[in-house]
Design an enzyme around this catalytic site. Structure first.
Site, mmCIF file in Angstrom:
data_model
loop_
_atom_site.group_PDB
_atom_site.id
_atom_site.type_symbol
_atom_site.label_atom_id
_atom_site.label_comp_id
_atom_site.label_asym_id
_atom_site.label_seq_id
_atom_site.Cartn_x
_atom_site.Cartn_y
_atom_site.Cartn_z
ATOM 1 N N PRO A 10 0.793 -1.225 0.000
ATOM 2 C CA PRO A 10 0.000 0.000 0.000
ATOM 3 C C PRO A 10 0.831 1.284 0.000
ATOM 4 O O PRO A 10 1.856 1.372 0.660
ATOM 5 C CB PRO A 10 -0.816 -0.097 1.306
ATOM 6 N N ASN A 11 0.328 2.221 -0.780
ATOM 7 C CA ASN A 11 0.870 3.583 -0.886
ATOM 8 C C ASN A 11 2.180 3.685 -1.659
ATOM 9 O O ASN A 11 2.671 4.787 -1.891
ATOM 10 C CB ASN A 11 1.023 4.233 0.504
ATOM 11 N N ARG A 18 4.243 11.032 -2.155
ATOM 12 C CA ARG A 18 4.142 10.824 -0.703
ATOM 13 C C ARG A 18 5.477 11.121 -0.012
ATOM 14 O O ARG A 18 6.522 10.608 -0.442
ATOM 15 C CB ARG A 18 3.654 9.399 -0.386
ATOM 16 N N TYR A 23 10.766 9.093 1.286
ATOM 17 C CA TYR A 23 10.801 8.064 0.247
ATOM 18 C C TYR A 23 11.432 8.511 -1.073
ATOM 19 O O TYR A 23 11.545 7.716 -2.000
ATOM 20 C CB TYR A 23 9.375 7.551 -0.019
ATOM 21 N N ASN A 74 8.014 -5.629 -0.579
ATOM 22 C CA ASN A 74 7.909 -4.433 0.255
ATOM 23 C C ASN A 74 6.424 -4.289 0.571
ATOM 24 O O ASN A 74 5.648 -3.792 -0.248
ATOM 25 C CB ASN A 74 8.431 -3.188 -0.464
ATOM 26 N N ALA A 77 2.943 -0.636 4.925
ATOM 27 C CA ALA A 77 2.481 -0.661 6.320
ATOM 28 C C ALA A 77 2.025 -2.053 6.766
ATOM 29 O O ALA A 77 2.074 -2.367 7.964
ATOM 30 C CB ALA A 77 1.355 0.346 6.514
ATOM 31 N N HIS A 80 4.013 -4.359 9.197
ATOM 32 C CA HIS A 80 4.051 -4.225 10.651
ATOM 33 C C HIS A 80 2.929 -4.953 11.384
ATOM 34 O O HIS A 80 2.929 -4.995 12.602
ATOM 35 C CB HIS A 80 4.071 -2.734 11.019
ATOM 36 N N ASP A 87 1.634 -15.575 6.509
ATOM 37 C CA ASP A 87 1.138 -16.925 6.226
ATOM 38 C C ASP A 87 1.192 -17.252 4.730
ATOM 39 O O ASP A 87 1.493 -18.387 4.351
ATOM 40 C CB ASP A 87 -0.292 -17.094 6.744
ATOM 41 N N GLU A 98 12.951 -9.205 1.884
ATOM 42 C CA GLU A 98 12.117 -8.069 2.299
ATOM 43 C C GLU A 98 12.895 -6.784 2.038
ATOM 44 O O GLU A 98 14.078 -6.698 2.382
ATOM 45 C CB GLU A 98 11.828 -8.207 3.802
ATOM 46 N N HIS A 100 12.706 -2.400 2.240
ATOM 47 C CA HIS A 100 12.050 -1.135 2.600
ATOM 48 C C HIS A 100 12.911 0.008 2.105
ATOM 49 O O HIS A 100 14.138 -0.010 2.315
ATOM 50 C CB HIS A 100 11.849 -1.023 4.117
ATOM 51 N N LEU A 101 12.280 0.971 1.486
ATOM 52 C CA LEU A 101 13.013 2.132 0.974
ATOM 53 C C LEU A 101 13.651 2.905 2.119
ATOM 54 O O LEU A 101 14.800 3.342 2.036
ATOM 55 C CB LEU A 101 12.056 3.055 0.215
ATOM 56 N N SER A 102 12.871 3.098 3.177
ATOM 57 C CA SER A 102 13.355 3.856 4.339
ATOM 58 C C SER A 102 13.944 2.895 5.370
ATOM 59 O O SER A 102 13.746 1.677 5.291
ATOM 60 C CB SER A 102 12.196 4.641 4.959
ATOM 61 N N ARG A 107 12.915 4.769 12.526
ATOM 62 C CA ARG A 107 11.741 5.648 12.494
ATOM 63 C C ARG A 107 10.878 5.425 13.748
ATOM 64 O O ARG A 107 11.401 5.132 14.810
ATOM 65 C CB ARG A 107 10.979 5.399 11.192
ATOM 66 N N ARG A 111 7.272 0.813 13.576
ATOM 67 C CA ARG A 111 7.831 0.303 12.320
ATOM 68 C C ARG A 111 8.943 -0.720 12.558
ATOM 69 O O ARG A 111 9.457 -1.326 11.629
ATOM 70 C CB ARG A 111 8.345 1.446 11.445
HETATM 71 C C1 DQA Z 1 8.015 1.216 3.774
HETATM 72 C C2 DQA Z 1 8.090 1.464 5.300
HETATM 73 C C3 DQA Z 1 6.750 1.238 5.939
HETATM 74 O O1 DQA Z 1 6.830 1.472 7.335
HETATM 75 C C4 DQA Z 1 5.720 2.188 5.361
HETATM 76 O O2 DQA Z 1 4.458 1.940 5.926
HETATM 77 C C5 DQA Z 1 5.680 2.131 3.872
HETATM 78 C C6 DQA Z 1 6.937 2.060 3.139
HETATM 79 C C7 DQA Z 1 9.347 1.552 3.086
HETATM 80 O O3 DQA Z 1 9.510 1.137 1.940
HETATM 81 O O4 DQA Z 1 10.190 2.232 3.664
HETATM 82 O O5 DQA Z 1 4.620 2.222 3.266
HETATM 83 O O6 DQA Z 1 7.750 -0.150 3.562
#
Ligand code: DQA
Length: 145
Positions: A10-11, A18, A23, A74, A77, A80, A87, A98, A100-102, A107, A111
């Site tokens: 998501p997002n 965003r 990001y 990735n 959210a 978390h 599963d 896995e 994550h950009l950040s 943070r 997270r």
């Molecule tokens: C994220 C980190 C997550 O905490 C956040 O909810 C995201 C992006 C990242 O790529 O850093 O949507 O997965």
């Protein structure tokens, strides 16, 4: 040729718009191009998918069974708190990295928990787009793929 599925949650379709300070300014479309060119260099086939819906992400992971050799996830959210995604990963049993950009460790405290990490062989955080390339490199090097 190895086939890797890149699953973004998501997002992540809002990249570039965003929170650019967190990001970056590059868009989701640019991420897809970046991943595709990195895959081409490595000689692997890659497909990038994105959904804002947890159920859809479960379906995408399940559909990878028997079709792909590895996953890059990735989960945004959902990382978390989604036991359903954990599963699904366990169900298909594919080598998974896995990303994550950040840097989720640096943070907000919420997270720092990752359900995806409970399955993933490797977790890469805080490297922006390069994290996806590192994940591809890793999956290409592992003998299980
Ligand atoms: C994220 C980190 C997550 O905490 C956040 O909810 C995201 C992006 C990242 O790529 O850093 O949507 O997965």
């Amino acid at each position: 040729m190895k086939k890797i599925l890149v699953v973004n949650g998501p997002n992540l379709n809002m990249l570039g718009i965003r929170e650019p300070d967190v990001y970056g300014k590059r868009t989701y479309k640019e991420l897809v191009s970046y991943v595709k060119s990195a895959a081409k260099e490595l000689g692997v086939k890659v497909k990038c998918v994105q959904s804002n819906s947890e159920g859809k992400l479960v379906d995408l992971i399940q559909n990878a069974f028997g079709r792909y050799d590895g996953l890059i996830v990735n989960a945004g959210a959902y990382t978390h708190y989604s036991i359903a995604l954990l599963d699904a990963l366990k169900a298909v049993g594919l080598p998974t990295v896995e990303v994550h950009l950040s840097d989720i460790e640096a943070r907000e405290p919420f997270r720092r928990t990752s359900y995806i990490s409970l399955y993933a062989e490797k977790t890469i955080v805080g490297k922006g787009f390069d994290g996806y390339k590192e994940a591809l490199d890793y999956l290409c090097e592992t003998k299980t793929v």
